[in-house]
Design an enzyme around this catalytic site. Structure first.
Site, PDB file in Angstrom:
ATOM      1  N   HIS A  54      -2.584   7.072  -4.399  1.00 31.23           N
ATOM      2  CA  HIS A  54      -2.698   6.336  -3.699  1.00 31.23           C
ATOM      3  C   HIS A  54      -2.882   4.987  -4.498  1.00 31.23           C
ATOM      4  CE1 HIS A  54      -5.589   3.307  -2.465  1.00 31.23           C
ATOM      5  NE2 HIS A  54      -5.321   2.837  -1.120  1.00 31.23           N
ATOM      6  N   SER A  92       0.497  -1.790   0.213  1.00 32.57           N
ATOM      7  CA  SER A  92      -0.073  -0.058   0.097  1.00 32.57           C
ATOM      8  C   SER A  92       1.063   1.296   0.083  1.00 32.57           C
ATOM      9  CB  SER A  92      -1.072  -0.183   0.976  1.00 32.57           C
ATOM     10  OG  SER A  92      -2.309   0.780   1.655  1.00 32.57           O
ATOM     11  N   HIS A 136     -20.347  12.727   3.127  1.00 33.78           N
ATOM     12  CA  HIS A 136     -20.256  13.977   4.141  1.00 33.78           C
ATOM     13  C   HIS A 136     -19.794  15.638   3.182  1.00 33.78           C
ATOM     14  CE1 HIS A 136     -16.586  13.301   4.957  1.00 33.78           C
ATOM     15  NE2 HIS A 136     -16.729  14.578   5.451  1.00 33.78           N
ATOM     16  N   HIS A 191      -6.265   7.647 -16.680  1.00 37.85           N
ATOM     17  CA  HIS A 191      -7.856   6.923 -17.275  1.00 37.85           C
ATOM     18  C   HIS A 191      -6.912   5.659 -18.149  1.00 37.85           C
ATOM     19  CE1 HIS A 191     -11.197   6.983 -13.740  1.00 37.85           C
ATOM     20  NE2 HIS A 191     -10.075   8.677 -14.013  1.00 37.85           N
ATOM     21  N   ASN A 211      -3.158   0.230  -4.230  1.00 39.65           N
ATOM     22  CA  ASN A 211      -2.654  -0.863  -2.759  1.00 39.65           C
ATOM     23  C   ASN A 211      -3.056  -2.453  -3.898  1.00 39.65           C
ATOM     24  OD1 ASN A 211      -5.140  -2.625  -1.732  1.00 39.65           O
ATOM     25  ND2 ASN A 211      -3.709  -1.248   0.086  1.00 39.65           N
ATOM     26  N   VAL A 212      -2.418  -2.634  -3.467  1.00 39.19           N
ATOM     27  CA  VAL A 212      -2.620  -4.444  -4.466  1.00 39.19           C
ATOM     28  C   VAL A 212      -2.476  -5.914  -3.281  1.00 39.19           C
ATOM     29  CG1 VAL A 212      -2.520  -4.215  -6.415  1.00 39.19           C
ATOM     30  CG2 VAL A 212      -0.500  -4.646  -4.495  1.00 39.19           C
ATOM     31  N   ARG A 213      -3.259  -6.027  -3.028  1.00 37.64           N
ATOM     32  CA  ARG A 213      -3.517  -7.010  -2.027  1.00 37.64           C
ATOM     33  C   ARG A 213      -3.860  -8.682  -1.599  1.00 37.64           C
ATOM     34  NH1 ARG A 213      -7.672  -3.579  -1.955  1.00 37.64           N
ATOM     35  NH2 ARG A 213      -8.868  -3.749  -1.839  1.00 37.64           N
TER      36      ARG A 213
END
Length: 306
Positions: A108, A94, A177, A147, A110-112
């Site tokens: 950012h 991450s 919010h 993209h 992340n690979v998991r």
């Protein structure tokens, strides 16, 4: 369904962390990553690598973790009762990059991989991850290129993959919010296992390998753009949204805190400096206003729906 090879996943993740750190050091030209290895009392550990006060990057953190536990945490079993009572193994890379220059976006990735086991039952496993971009002063050409790269890496896996994971990214990185997206999105996927281990692992690798090739051209293009105090103040204000999302909504943050993860590594994503301002409203027709009106909402950047 093919049997998961956890050792191959771990080897890829460690290599990915190394390659990304080397690539970011080259882009920065001054800063270097300091490695901080840690162990987890309940099982496992990891290595956090952090670059601070570089020439280009104010802070960049690239974290590898491999943790094990006797029972899945509440954040993982809330919508998956079949995971209750299973031991688990979770590993991933991450990263969050906070540049100095307000014209350079935060990013950012992340690979998991998760696997949950129970004696006498087949393992439950899946891959997840993605990458996303959070501009402060956005440039349409950067967003379209970002993209396009995401689209192209998805193509070998099917026509429907990019639209599906692009939409998921828009929905996940949303602040209810504030009624705005965290940035301009990218890819987000989770629970990936339906095509078997090899194919799922291939896609996770494509996303991990595609991150730096997507971000580096934007860094090269924007890192030397001149800026002043006004732009810096706006950048710090907008960084507040990053903090709000990560502490209130992000599943990875909640999972890490609920499983007794290493707090310093979990909160490595936080920007080093940030500010809030009561009832801030951007000046009409300003570059700051353009971010709100044209970028902080889901958009078909590649005109695929036409």
């Amino acid at each position: 369904m093919s049997v998961p090879d956890t050792s191959a996943v771990k080897a890829f993740l460690l290599d990915l962390q190394q390659r990304i750190c080397e690539g970011l050091e080259q882009l920065d030209g001054k800063g270097t990553f300091e490695a901080d290895s840690w162990k987890r009392e309940e099982g496992g550990g990891g290595t956090s690598r952090v670059l601070t006060n570089g020439k280009v990057f104010e802070q960049a953190g690239v974290n590898f973790s491999h943790v094990t536990g006797a029972a899945m945490p509440a954040s993982a079993t809330a919508n998956r009762s079949e995971l209750e009572g299973r031991s688990f193994e979770a590993m991933g890379v991450s990263l969050v990059i906070h540049p100095k220059n307000p014209f350079l976006p935060t990013t950012h990735a992340n690979v998991r991989f998760f696997i949950a086991k129970k004696e006498g039952a087949d393992p439950v496993w899946w891959f997840g991850g993605g990458f996303d971009l959070t501009p402060y002063y956005p440039f349409e050409e950067d967003v379209i290129e970002w993209h396009q790269n995401a689209h192209d890496l998805c193509q070998p896996f099917g026509e429907s993959v990019y639209p599906k994971y692009k939409k998921w990214c828009d929905e996940y990185f949303f602040l209810p919010h504030r009624n705005e997206t965290r940035g301009v999105g990218g890819l987000f996927f989770d629970d990936l296992n339906q095509d078997g281990f090899e194919k799922s692992f291939e896609f996770m690798q494509a996303v991990g390998n595609g991150f730096l090739t997507s971000y580096a051209p934007i860094v090269e293009r924007r890192k030397d753009t001149e800026y002043g105090e006004k732009e810096r103040e706006f950048q710090l204000y907008r960084r507040g949204r990053y903090v709000e999302f990560n502490l209130v909504y992000d599943r990875g943050t909640l999972f890490g805190l609920q499983t007794g993860g290493r707090t310093e590594s979990i909160l490595m994503s936080m920007p080093p400096l940030v500010r809030w301002q009561y009832a801030y409203t951007p000046e009409e027709n300003s570059a700051e206003a353009l971010l709100y009106t044209d970028f902080l909402k889901p958009k078909d950047w590649l005109n695929l729906d036409e």
